[in-house]
Scaffold this active site. Structure first.
Site, PDB file in Angstrom:
ATOM      1  N   ARG A   1       0.754  -1.152  -0.138  1.00 21.61           N
ATOM      2  CA  ARG A   1      -0.061   0.037  -0.066  1.00 21.61           C
ATOM      3  C   ARG A   1       0.824   1.367   0.002  1.00 21.61           C
ATOM      4  O   ARG A   1       1.936   1.370   0.476  1.00 21.61           O
ATOM      5  CB  ARG A   1      -0.925  -0.065   1.245  1.00 21.61           C
ATOM      6  CG  ARG A   1      -1.626  -1.084   1.281  1.00 21.61           C
ATOM      7  CD  ARG A   1      -2.894  -1.369   0.571  1.00 21.61           C
ATOM      8  NE  ARG A   1      -3.789  -0.261   0.962  1.00 21.61           N
ATOM      9  CZ  ARG A   1      -4.889   0.205   0.225  1.00 21.61           C
ATOM     10  NH1 ARG A   1      -4.957  -0.619  -0.916  1.00 21.61           N
ATOM     11  NH2 ARG A   1      -5.584   1.165   0.358  1.00 21.61           N
ATOM     12  N   CYS A   2       0.501   2.428  -0.501  1.00 24.11           N
ATOM     13  CA  CYS A   2       0.899   3.549  -0.379  1.00 24.11           C
ATOM     14  C   CYS A   2       1.669   4.075   1.011  1.00 24.11           C
ATOM     15  O   CYS A   2       0.622   3.733   1.826  1.00 24.11           O
ATOM     16  CB  CYS A   2      -0.046   4.371  -1.150  1.00 24.11           C
ATOM     17  SG  CYS A   2       0.672   6.385  -1.204  1.00 24.11           S
ATOM     18  N   PRO A   3       2.578   4.504   1.303  1.00 24.53           N
ATOM     19  CA  PRO A   3       3.678   4.768   0.061  1.00 24.53           C
ATOM     20  C   PRO A   3       4.776   3.853   0.146  1.00 24.53           C
ATOM     21  O   PRO A   3       5.567   4.305  -0.642  1.00 24.53           O
ATOM     22  CB  PRO A   3       4.295   6.107   0.702  1.00 24.53           C
ATOM     23  CG  PRO A   3       4.335   5.695   2.293  1.00 24.53           C
ATOM     24  CD  PRO A   3       3.019   4.908   2.445  1.00 24.53           C
TER      25      PRO A   3
END
Length: 75
Positions: A12-14
């Site tokens: 998942r981001c980041p």
């Protein structure tokens, strides 16, 4: 075919962007990196980072929720 492959699928981001930065820091100028990511934010974050860096985005594709980037490491 790229010199290196970074599979950031499922992250998942980041994290896809951070892992891309770390991988590029370990590469020699002119080498290429292919990044695979499944987080939709990567489609925005990675090109934005590259636009402000010495690295060059060669190709960006998306197919069935999988984002691929081919990046040339800058000098």
């Amino acid at each position: 075919m790229a010199d290196r492959l970074l599979d950031a699928s499922g992250l998942r981001c980041p994290m896809p962007l951070l892992k891309t930065k770390l991988e590029l820091n370990a590469m020699a100028p002119g080498e290429t990196l292919e990044v695979i990511a499944t987080d939709a934010g990567s489609a925005r974050d990675i090109p934005a980072f590259l636009a402000l860096s010495k690295h060059r985005l060669i190709r960006q594709t998306e197919l069935n929720g999988q984002f691929r980037f081919v990046i040339q490491c800058g000098g």
